[in-house]
Design a protein around this motif. Sequence first.
Motif, PDB file in Angstrom:
ATOM      1  N   GLU A   5      14.637 -11.793  -1.140  1.00  0.00           N
ATOM      2  CA  GLU A   5      14.906 -10.972  -2.316  1.00  0.00           C
ATOM      3  C   GLU A   5      13.611 -10.580  -3.004  1.00  0.00           C
ATOM      4  O   GLU A   5      13.450  -9.447  -3.435  1.00  0.00           O
ATOM      5  CB  GLU A   5      15.809 -11.722  -3.291  1.00  0.00           C
ATOM      6  N   SER A   6      12.695 -11.523  -3.090  1.00  0.00           N
ATOM      7  CA  SER A   6      11.403 -11.251  -3.722  1.00  0.00           C
ATOM      8  C   SER A   6      10.651 -10.168  -2.961  1.00  0.00           C
ATOM      9  O   SER A   6      10.061  -9.268  -3.551  1.00  0.00           O
ATOM     10  CB  SER A   6      10.573 -12.529  -3.774  1.00  0.00           C
ATOM     11  N   ARG A   7      10.683 -10.233  -1.644  1.00  0.00           N
ATOM     12  CA  ARG A   7      10.010  -9.238  -0.798  1.00  0.00           C
ATOM     13  C   ARG A   7      10.626  -7.858  -1.011  1.00  0.00           C
ATOM     14  O   ARG A   7       9.917  -6.859  -1.134  1.00  0.00           O
ATOM     15  CB  ARG A   7      10.120  -9.646   0.663  1.00  0.00           C
ATOM     16  N   LYS A   8      11.958  -7.801  -1.064  1.00  0.00           N
ATOM     17  CA  LYS A   8      12.651  -6.528  -1.290  1.00  0.00           C
ATOM     18  C   LYS A   8      12.341  -5.983  -2.679  1.00  0.00           C
ATOM     19  O   LYS A   8      12.152  -4.779  -2.843  1.00  0.00           O
ATOM     20  CB  LYS A   8      14.163  -6.683  -1.117  1.00  0.00           C
ATOM     21  N   ASP A   9      12.304  -6.850  -3.680  1.00  0.00           N
ATOM     22  CA  ASP A   9      11.973  -6.418  -5.036  1.00  0.00           C
ATOM     23  C   ASP A   9      10.580  -5.798  -5.089  1.00  0.00           C
ATOM     24  O   ASP A   9      10.373  -4.769  -5.730  1.00  0.00           O
ATOM     25  CB  ASP A   9      12.041  -7.585  -6.018  1.00  0.00           C
ATOM     26  N   LYS A  10       9.634  -6.406  -4.389  1.00  0.00           N
ATOM     27  CA  LYS A  10       8.272  -5.872  -4.355  1.00  0.00           C
ATOM     28  C   LYS A  10       8.236  -4.530  -3.638  1.00  0.00           C
ATOM     29  O   LYS A  10       7.547  -3.609  -4.068  1.00  0.00           O
ATOM     30  CB  LYS A  10       7.328  -6.864  -3.672  1.00  0.00           C
ATOM     31  N   ILE A  12      10.727  -2.361  -3.396  1.00  0.00           N
ATOM     32  CA  ILE A  12      11.356  -1.376  -4.278  1.00  0.00           C
ATOM     33  C   ILE A  12      10.387  -0.955  -5.375  1.00  0.00           C
ATOM     34  O   ILE A  12      10.280   0.233  -5.698  1.00  0.00           O
ATOM     35  CB  ILE A  12      12.666  -1.935  -4.861  1.00  0.00           C
ATOM     36  N   ALA A  13       9.649  -1.906  -5.916  1.00  0.00           N
ATOM     37  CA  ALA A  13       8.660  -1.584  -6.952  1.00  0.00           C
ATOM     38  C   ALA A  13       7.585  -0.652  -6.391  1.00  0.00           C
ATOM     39  O   ALA A  13       7.161   0.295  -7.065  1.00  0.00           O
ATOM     40  CB  ALA A  13       8.030  -2.862  -7.501  1.00  0.00           C
ATOM     41  N   ARG A  14       7.150  -0.898  -5.147  1.00  0.00           N
ATOM     42  CA  ARG A  14       6.161  -0.006  -4.516  1.00  0.00           C
ATOM     43  C   ARG A  14       6.743   1.389  -4.348  1.00  0.00           C
ATOM     44  O   ARG A  14       6.086   2.388  -4.666  1.00  0.00           O
ATOM     45  CB  ARG A  14       5.725  -0.553  -3.149  1.00  0.00           C
ATOM     46  N   PHE A  15       7.990   1.468  -3.854  1.00  0.00           N
ATOM     47  CA  PHE A  15       8.636   2.767  -3.663  1.00  0.00           C
ATOM     48  C   PHE A  15       8.699   3.541  -4.976  1.00  0.00           C
ATOM     49  O   PHE A  15       8.352   4.722  -5.030  1.00  0.00           O
ATOM     50  CB  PHE A  15      10.064   2.593  -3.150  1.00  0.00           C
ATOM     51  N   LEU A  16       9.149   2.884  -6.019  1.00  0.00           N
ATOM     52  CA  LEU A  16       9.287   3.557  -7.309  1.00  0.00           C
ATOM     53  C   LEU A  16       7.933   3.998  -7.858  1.00  0.00           C
ATOM     54  O   LEU A  16       7.811   5.085  -8.416  1.00  0.00           O
ATOM     55  CB  LEU A  16      10.007   2.651  -8.309  1.00  0.00           C
ATOM     56  N   SER A  17       6.933   3.174  -7.683  1.00  0.00           N
ATOM     57  CA  SER A  17       5.591   3.526  -8.145  1.00  0.00           C
ATOM     58  C   SER A  17       5.064   4.751  -7.384  1.00  0.00           C
ATOM     59  O   SER A  17       4.556   5.703  -7.993  1.00  0.00           O
ATOM     60  CB  SER A  17       4.656   2.341  -7.956  1.00  0.00           C
ATOM     61  N   MET A  18       5.206   4.732  -6.072  1.00  0.00           N
ATOM     62  CA  MET A  18       4.722   5.852  -5.265  1.00  0.00           C
ATOM     63  C   MET A  18       5.525   7.118  -5.548  1.00  0.00           C
ATOM     64  O   MET A  18       4.955   8.204  -5.657  1.00  0.00           O
ATOM     65  CB  MET A  18       4.774   5.498  -3.774  1.00  0.00           C
ATOM     66  N   TYR A  19       6.836   6.977  -5.678  1.00  0.00           N
ATOM     67  CA  TYR A  19       7.670   8.144  -5.981  1.00  0.00           C
ATOM     68  C   TYR A  19       7.311   8.714  -7.354  1.00  0.00           C
ATOM     69  O   TYR A  19       7.288   9.935  -7.534  1.00  0.00           O
ATOM     70  CB  TYR A  19       9.158   7.782  -5.911  1.00  0.00           C
ATOM     71  N   GLY A  20       7.017   7.848  -8.304  1.00  0.00           N
ATOM     72  CA  GLY A  20       6.594   8.297  -9.631  1.00  0.00           C
ATOM     73  C   GLY A  20       5.324   9.124  -9.566  1.00  0.00           C
ATOM     74  O   GLY A  20       5.210  10.161 -10.221  1.00  0.00           O
ATOM     75  N   LYS A  35      -4.845  -1.493  -1.667  1.00  0.00           N
ATOM     76  CA  LYS A  35      -5.600  -2.426  -2.516  1.00  0.00           C
ATOM     77  C   LYS A  35      -4.791  -2.784  -3.770  1.00  0.00           C
ATOM     78  O   LYS A  35      -4.661  -3.956  -4.120  1.00  0.00           O
ATOM     79  CB  LYS A  35      -6.932  -1.793  -2.912  1.00  0.00           C
ATOM     80  N   ASP A  36      -4.228  -1.776  -4.432  1.00  0.00           N
ATOM     81  CA  ASP A  36      -3.463  -2.013  -5.667  1.00  0.00           C
ATOM     82  C   ASP A  36      -2.231  -2.887  -5.427  1.00  0.00           C
ATOM     83  O   ASP A  36      -1.918  -3.750  -6.243  1.00  0.00           O
ATOM     84  CB  ASP A  36      -3.014  -0.690  -6.292  1.00  0.00           C
ATOM     85  N   PHE A  37      -1.525  -2.631  -4.333  1.00  0.00           N
ATOM     86  CA  PHE A  37      -0.291  -3.363  -4.050  1.00  0.00           C
ATOM     87  C   PHE A  37      -0.536  -4.688  -3.328  1.00  0.00           C
ATOM     88  O   PHE A  37       0.369  -5.511  -3.239  1.00  0.00           O
ATOM     89  CB  PHE A  37       0.666  -2.522  -3.204  1.00  0.00           C
ATOM     90  N   THR A  43       1.900  -2.144   6.451  1.00  0.00           N
ATOM     91  CA  THR A  43       3.029  -2.240   5.517  1.00  0.00           C
ATOM     92  C   THR A  43       3.157  -0.936   4.747  1.00  0.00           C
ATOM     93  O   THR A  43       4.258  -0.408   4.577  1.00  0.00           O
ATOM     94  CB  THR A  43       2.843  -3.420   4.544  1.00  0.00           C
ATOM     95  N   PHE A  44       2.037  -0.384   4.295  1.00  0.00           N
ATOM     96  CA  PHE A  44       2.051   0.887   3.579  1.00  0.00           C
ATOM     97  C   PHE A  44       2.640   1.984   4.469  1.00  0.00           C
ATOM     98  O   PHE A  44       3.469   2.772   4.020  1.00  0.00           O
ATOM     99  CB  PHE A  44       0.640   1.256   3.127  1.00  0.00           C
ATOM    100  N   GLU A  45       2.225   2.029   5.724  1.00  0.00           N
ATOM    101  CA  GLU A  45       2.728   3.048   6.650  1.00  0.00           C
ATOM    102  C   GLU A  45       4.244   2.915   6.842  1.00  0.00           C
ATOM    103  O   GLU A  45       4.960   3.915   6.874  1.00  0.00           O
ATOM    104  CB  GLU A  45       2.008   2.939   7.989  1.00  0.00           C
ATOM    105  N   ARG A  46       4.727   1.684   6.973  1.00  0.00           N
ATOM    106  CA  ARG A  46       6.176   1.466   7.104  1.00  0.00           C
ATOM    107  C   ARG A  46       6.895   1.904   5.833  1.00  0.00           C
ATOM    108  O   ARG A  46       7.974   2.494   5.895  1.00  0.00           O
ATOM    109  CB  ARG A  46       6.475  -0.004   7.395  1.00  0.00           C
ATOM    110  N   ASP A  47       6.299   1.592   4.681  1.00  0.00           N
ATOM    111  CA  ASP A  47       6.891   2.020   3.406  1.00  0.00           C
ATOM    112  C   ASP A  47       7.028   3.539   3.345  1.00  0.00           C
ATOM    113  O   ASP A  47       8.043   4.058   2.886  1.00  0.00           O
ATOM    114  CB  ASP A  47       6.040   1.553   2.220  1.00  0.00           C
TER     115      ASP A  47
END
Length: 68
Positions: A5-10, A12-20, A35-37, A43-47
């Motif tokens: 759950e913690s991994r998924k929450d992180k 989702i937070a990355r997705f929302l930040s990038m989408y923003g 670097k920021d995340f 992992t970034f490429e998969r995201d």
Amino acid sequence: MSKQESRKDKQIARFLSMYGILSRGGALNPKELVKDFGVSMRTFERDIVMMQTYFDIKLIKGKDKLCY
């Protein structure tokens, strides 16, 4: 909260930040975001692949950045 759950929450937070960033007309700089995340480039490429699917968007590669 479980590790999964913690991994998924992180994620989702990355997705929302990038989408923003993209929704405000910005571009994603992979090196800065990795670097920021605190994630690997892989992992970034998969995201990015998942984001394009979930949000039905197409990101265009530019020099050192991804644009919407």
